[in-house]
Design a protein around this motif. Structure first.
Motif, PDB file in Angstrom:
ATOM      1  N   UNK A 123       8.129  60.467 112.011  1.00 47.94           N
ATOM      2  CA  UNK A 123       7.873  59.890 110.682  1.00 47.94           C
ATOM      3  C   UNK A 123       6.501  59.223 110.646  1.00 47.94           C
ATOM      4  N   UNK A 124       6.205  58.440 111.693  1.00 51.39           N
ATOM      5  CA  UNK A 124       4.855  57.930 111.897  1.00 51.39           C
ATOM      6  C   UNK A 124       4.459  58.217 113.341  1.00 51.39           C
ATOM      7  N   UNK A 125       3.227  58.644 113.513  1.00 55.82           N
ATOM      8  CA  UNK A 125       2.757  59.131 114.804  1.00 55.82           C
ATOM      9  C   UNK A 125       2.112  58.000 115.596  1.00 55.82           C
ATOM     10  N   UNK A 126       2.364  58.012 116.912  1.00 59.03           N
ATOM     11  CA  UNK A 126       1.745  57.035 117.813  1.00 59.03           C
ATOM     12  C   UNK A 126       0.984  57.781 118.909  1.00 59.03           C
ATOM     13  N   UNK A 127      -0.143  57.245 119.314  1.00 60.77           N
ATOM     14  CA  UNK A 127      -1.047  57.934 120.222  1.00 60.77           C
ATOM     15  C   UNK A 127      -0.498  57.932 121.650  1.00 60.77           C
ATOM     16  N   UNK A 128      -1.165  58.693 122.511  1.00 56.95           N
ATOM     17  CA  UNK A 128      -0.804  58.715 123.929  1.00 56.95           C
ATOM     18  C   UNK A 128      -0.920  57.311 124.530  1.00 56.95           C
ATOM     19  N   UNK A 129      -1.990  56.605 124.204  1.00 54.45           N
ATOM     20  CA  UNK A 129      -2.162  55.253 124.752  1.00 54.45           C
ATOM     21  C   UNK A 129      -1.081  54.308 124.253  1.00 54.45           C
ATOM     22  N   UNK A 130      -0.679  54.472 122.999  1.00 56.51           N
ATOM     23  CA  UNK A 130       0.404  53.640 122.479  1.00 56.51           C
ATOM     24  C   UNK A 130       1.734  53.998 123.142  1.00 56.51           C
ATOM     25  N   UNK A 131       1.944  55.287 123.420  1.00 54.16           N
ATOM     26  CA  UNK A 131       3.152  55.687 124.152  1.00 54.16           C
ATOM     27  C   UNK A 131       3.165  55.046 125.541  1.00 54.16           C
ATOM     28  N   UNK A 169      -3.048  62.971 103.168  1.00 52.82           N
ATOM     29  CA  UNK A 169      -2.453  63.789 104.239  1.00 52.82           C
ATOM     30  C   UNK A 169      -2.174  62.933 105.476  1.00 52.82           C
ATOM     31  N   UNK A 170      -1.064  63.218 106.149  1.00 50.39           N
ATOM     32  CA  UNK A 170      -0.691  62.452 107.338  1.00 50.39           C
ATOM     33  C   UNK A 170      -0.247  63.422 108.416  1.00 50.39           C
ATOM     34  N   UNK A 171      -0.823  63.282 109.622  1.00 50.11           N
ATOM     35  CA  UNK A 171      -0.473  64.209 110.687  1.00 50.11           C
ATOM     36  C   UNK A 171      -0.742  63.658 112.063  1.00 50.11           C
ATOM     37  N   UNK A 172      -0.626  64.545 113.032  1.00 48.09           N
ATOM     38  CA  UNK A 172      -0.821  64.195 114.429  1.00 48.09           C
ATOM     39  C   UNK A 172       0.208  64.906 115.283  1.00 48.09           C
ATOM     40  N   UNK A 173      -0.216  65.299 116.484  1.00 52.84           N
ATOM     41  CA  UNK A 173       0.738  65.913 117.417  1.00 52.84           C
ATOM     42  C   UNK A 173       0.201  65.763 118.833  1.00 52.84           C
ATOM     43  N   UNK A 174       1.102  65.982 119.791  1.00 50.36           N
ATOM     44  CA  UNK A 174       0.742  65.951 121.202  1.00 50.36           C
ATOM     45  C   UNK A 174       0.516  67.367 121.703  1.00 50.36           C
ATOM     46  N   UNK A 175      -0.578  67.576 122.413  1.00 51.07           N
ATOM     47  CA  UNK A 175      -0.718  68.824 123.152  1.00 51.07           C
ATOM     48  C   UNK A 175       0.235  68.783 124.348  1.00 51.07           C
ATOM     49  N   UNK A 211       0.923  64.076 130.577  1.00 50.91           N
ATOM     50  CA  UNK A 211       0.314  62.803 130.953  1.00 50.91           C
ATOM     51  C   UNK A 211       1.291  61.647 130.735  1.00 50.91           C
ATOM     52  N   UNK A 212       1.971  61.645 129.596  1.00 48.90           N
ATOM     53  CA  UNK A 212       2.924  60.570 129.294  1.00 48.90           C
ATOM     54  C   UNK A 212       4.135  60.641 130.224  1.00 48.90           C
ATOM     55  N   UNK A 213       4.646  61.844 130.444  1.00 45.79           N
ATOM     56  CA  UNK A 213       5.812  62.012 131.326  1.00 45.79           C
ATOM     57  C   UNK A 213       5.478  61.523 132.740  1.00 45.79           C
ATOM     58  N   UNK A 214       4.278  61.844 133.229  1.00 43.92           N
ATOM     59  CA  UNK A 214       3.878  61.408 134.563  1.00 43.92           C
ATOM     60  C   UNK A 214       3.707  59.892 134.620  1.00 43.92           C
ATOM     61  N   UNK A 215       3.121  59.327 133.584  1.00 46.11           N
ATOM     62  CA  UNK A 215       2.932  57.868 133.515  1.00 46.11           C
ATOM     63  C   UNK A 215       4.281  57.163 133.577  1.00 46.11           C
ATOM     64  N   UNK A 216       5.248  57.696 132.843  1.00 47.42           N
ATOM     65  CA  UNK A 216       6.590  57.114 132.852  1.00 47.42           C
ATOM     66  C   UNK A 216       7.243  57.260 134.221  1.00 47.42           C
TER      67      UNK A 216
END
Length: 774
Positions: free
Chosen positions: A170-178, A236-242, A248-253
């Protein structure tokens, strides 16, 4: 959006602490979550000076990371750099080691003596949680030297699954925010991140085999303003993860012992995917990424073979990115409207020989067919599914784990069927709900009301289950749906400090929990929030008040308190209290109409103003009896809510309302003596989308002896139409004056929701507040 409220001066401690340079500080092991066992072992202590090293086993990469994390935490707390080294000699140092003899894989022992500190874990994860306890024990004071009293802490988590949910659709959050979200989780000993990646309003994950999902499905042309107001922002509102972002996020976690569980919600919540590939829908489109909130009727076509292939393709790439045992496939809120009209879906039903019955419609059984297909595909690849409790409809997939969100009922049913359950009921653990009744001074939210105390009081282990069935309650999770959470700062505000209460539910045994003790420990946790720069809610410092009807005196008794026992000044004339106003140091007995205002006034500043308007009538604080049960889920303070002098607003979950389901509101009020009356009023709260409807009929009866009644009001109403408004409905009745002692009021609930509604045929809820009699 209104600025998020922060209590000036009370909790911004970093600057004040910095002034205490060079001082010795004392560790406090009573952290959040509270450890299972804390034993002070002697009068000795260990001083954590600049020469102290952090020692870890040679050749163990996970333990090396644990040592690095601890060094980072200690530097942030004290300003001192601590070296790390390999070895096994902990004398004068902090030794991290394996070999703690406990059955729980996340257990640890933290041992402090005059010789040093040892953290022993059953696994590297156990050591990590010991590191967290040490971190949280040490005050955040720049250029300080912590002193650690000798102690032995033996600790382990109550639940193996300790999760939070992260909606980036619904609202996108960046990799750094994740990553920051994951850091918040580590502070609270959490180990499961439920990542909600797709929905009607946006597809956020790159799928290489189906590139249009992000090329088209990740962007909506605009977003509705407010709660589906019909007005849009035109932006317009968008955003996605490559896929590289996701790795990167999975490894960080994983480095922090957190498993990321992806959710691809199917077969509903798929309009963004249909915008990219319209042939997957029942009508063929065209579709657009949904620009409003709620649940779209456009779902995957269950009769289309290419849909099953599409599901397999998506899940294949998901499994390639997420090593978690669990894959969440949603399965919730899938409207059957399109399926009922779709020739392909009806042909599939006929082909499978599906028949509807009293328990489920044939379309609900068709949903089970789709869910079972996804489960079999994942099982064939060594994975398991989690689904929301709607996957119970049409029969539960054989190896599924159920996430119980619509209260606890789905979880109880699944556990009885020997399926594992994660409790995440919206009545306790939906953190997109308001955390205060003072919603006028809050950012716009979806509604609801879940304050910190309600979160803390939740026990996810239903006593109705047998001990064997209780073993299937494997975890607890809070959810953060982001329709009304547009920024990461706002997300932090909704999460904290409620995550502290959640952490104690997830980790600590029930007998260790005590709310007053928790509040004292929360002050220490908030200093860590400040050190980390987290934006958190400070409602816990506001005045808390209970308004209790007292039939013996005819008063409404206001009982107030604050977390730190700060003086509470109050007025009854609507004016803002000052230090000259009376102090509410005991019960304030209210006897007539008033506006009760209260403030906690501290040397560092004032709390927010608590305001309650109290209206007296002949029924206020009189004894009241429920002749039919109140719905347990929405019982709040019970039947006396109807005569406590307080009126609810449009949020039916504040505790000002009580709910009836499959029962009518049927109450008897004892006026205590023969009293002349000529009018009666009560209010209902209608929210049709939540299955809450107005009363279908109202009857008022009077009696002198409480046994023989005479009817004085009788009124029926037609079923509500789709076009009828939500909100408050006042039911006011005037009649010839009558002298009576007992008044019985019956308001019939909706027994069968109309055909136009998604819940057609089911009973509706009835929410009622304040019965006034004059």
């Amino acid at each position: 959006m209104r600025k998020l409220f922060r209590l000036a001066g009370i909790l911004t401690v970093t600057g004040a602490l910095a002034a205490c340079s060079g001082e010795k500080t004392t560790a406090n092991y009573h952290t959040i979550p509270i450890p299972q066992e804390i034993k002070i072992t002697s009068e000795g202590e260990f001083v954590l000076n600049s020469g102290t090293k952090i020692i870890y086993p040679d050749g163990n990469e996970k333990m090396r990371r644990n040592a690095m994390f601890l060094a980072e935490y200690l530097k942030k707390a004290t300003g001192t750099d601590y070296d790390i080294a390999t070895g096994t000699d902990g004398k004068g140092n902090i030794l991290l080691q394996l070999g703690h003899p406990a059955e729980n894989p996340e257990a640890y022992r933290l041992n402090v003596t005059q010789e040093g500190v040892t953290i022993s874990g059953t696994s590297e994860a156990g050591v990590f949680y010991g590191v967290q306890t040490l971190r949280k024990s040490i005050p955040v004071v720049h250029k300080s030297t912590p002193v650690l009293a000798a102690v032995e802490i033996n600790d382990y988590p109550r639940f193996g699954y300790r999760g939070v949910h992260f909606d980036i659709s619904r609202h996108f959050f960046t990799v750094e925010e994740a990553k920051s979200y994951i850091d918040m989780m580590t502070l609270h000993n959490m180990n499961r991140l439920h990542w909600h990646l797709t929905d009607d309003q946006g597809w956020r994950m790159e799928i290489k085999k189906h590139p249009l999902l992000t090329q088209i499905g990740s962007t909506r042309k605009e977003t509705v303003i407010g709660r589906n107001s019909g007005e849009y922002d035109g932006k317009p509102y968008g955003g996605f993860y490559t896929q590289e972002d996701i790795k990167e996020v999975v490894a960080y976690a994983a480095e922090r012992y957190i498993t990321v569980i992806p959710e691809i919600d199917l077969p509903g919540h798929m309009q963004a995917a249909l915008a990219a590939y319209p042939h997957l829908g029942c009508t063929g489109g065209p579709y657009e990424v949904w620009t409003q909130w709620g649940v779209s009727d456009n779902v995957l076509c269950a009769g289309n073979d290419s849909v099953l292939t599409f599901i397999d393709d998506i899940l294949t790439e998901v499994m390639g990115l997420f090593p978690s045992e669990y894959i969440h496939i949603g399965g919730d809120e899938c409207p059957k409207t399109r399926w009922e009209e779709c020739p392909k879906c009806q042909a599939r039903i006929k082909e499978l020989g599906i028949k509807g019955n009293d328990r489920h419609s044939k379309e609900e059984y068709l949903q089970s067919y789709v869910i079972n297909h996804a489960e079999k595909f994942l099982n064939d690849h060594g994975r398991q599914i989690i689904g929301w409790d709607e996957i119970l409809e049409g029969g539960l997939a054989p190896n599924a784990t159920v996430m119980s969100w619509r209260g606890e009922g789905g979880g109880i049913e699944a556990a009885r069927q020997n399926h594992d359950v994660i409790m995440t009921p919206n009545t306790y653990l939906y953190f997109d709900y308001y955390q205060t009744k003072d919603i006028e001074n809050e950012p716009l939210g979806i509604g609801g009301y879940i304050p910190l105390e309600r979160v803390y009081g939740y026990d996810p282990m239903p006593s109705i289950l047998t001990p064997e069935q209780q073993k299937h309650i494997v975890g607890v999770q809070a959810n953060h749906w982001s329709e009304y959470i547009p920024t990461f700062s706002h997300l932090q505000y909704m999460a904290l400090p409620r995550w502290s209460a959640l952490a104690e539910i997830q980790w600590s045994e029930p007998e260790k929990k005590n709310y007053e003790d928790f509040l004292s420990r929360l002050l220490q946790m908030m200093k860590l929030y400040d050190a980390e720069g987290y934006n958190y809610a400070t409602h816990v410092f506001d005045v808390k008040a209970d308004f209790i009807p007292n039939p013996a005196t005819g008063t409404v008794d206001a009982v107030t308190k604050t977390i730190d026992r700060a003086p509470i000044h109050y007025t009854l004339d609507g004016s803002v209290p000052t230090t000259e106003s009376p102090v509410a140091d005991s019960i304030v007995a209210i006897r007539e109409n008033c506006t009760f205002n209260a403030l906690a006034i501290r040397p560092t500043g004032k709390s927010r103003l608590l305001t309650e308007k109290i209206i007296f009538s002949k029924s206020t604080s009189k004894p009241i009896t429920a002749n039919q049960p109140v719905n347990k889920q929405y019982e709040f303070n019970g039947i006396t809510t109807l005569t406590d002098g307080l009126k609810g607003n449009g949020n039916y979950k504040t505790g000002r309302w009580i709910g009836f389901y499959r029962n009518d509101m049927d109450v008897t009020i004892d006026l205590l003596e023969p009293t002349e009356i000529s009018n009666l009023t009560f209010t209902t709260c209608v929210e049709k989308g939540d299955w809450i409807f107005d009363a279908r009929s109202v009857t008022v009866e009077v009696s002198e002896d409480g046994e023989n009644y005479t009817e004085i009001v009788s009124e029926s109403s037609p079923a509500m139409k789709e076009t009828d408004r939500n909100g408050l409905y006042e039911h006011a009745y005037s009649f010839n004056p009558v002298k009576t002692r007992f008044v019985r009021v019956i308001a019939a609930s909706e027994k069968s929701i109309p055909e136009w509604h998604g819940g057609k045929g089911h009973p509706g809820f009835l929410f009622v507040d304040e019965i006034t009699i004059d």
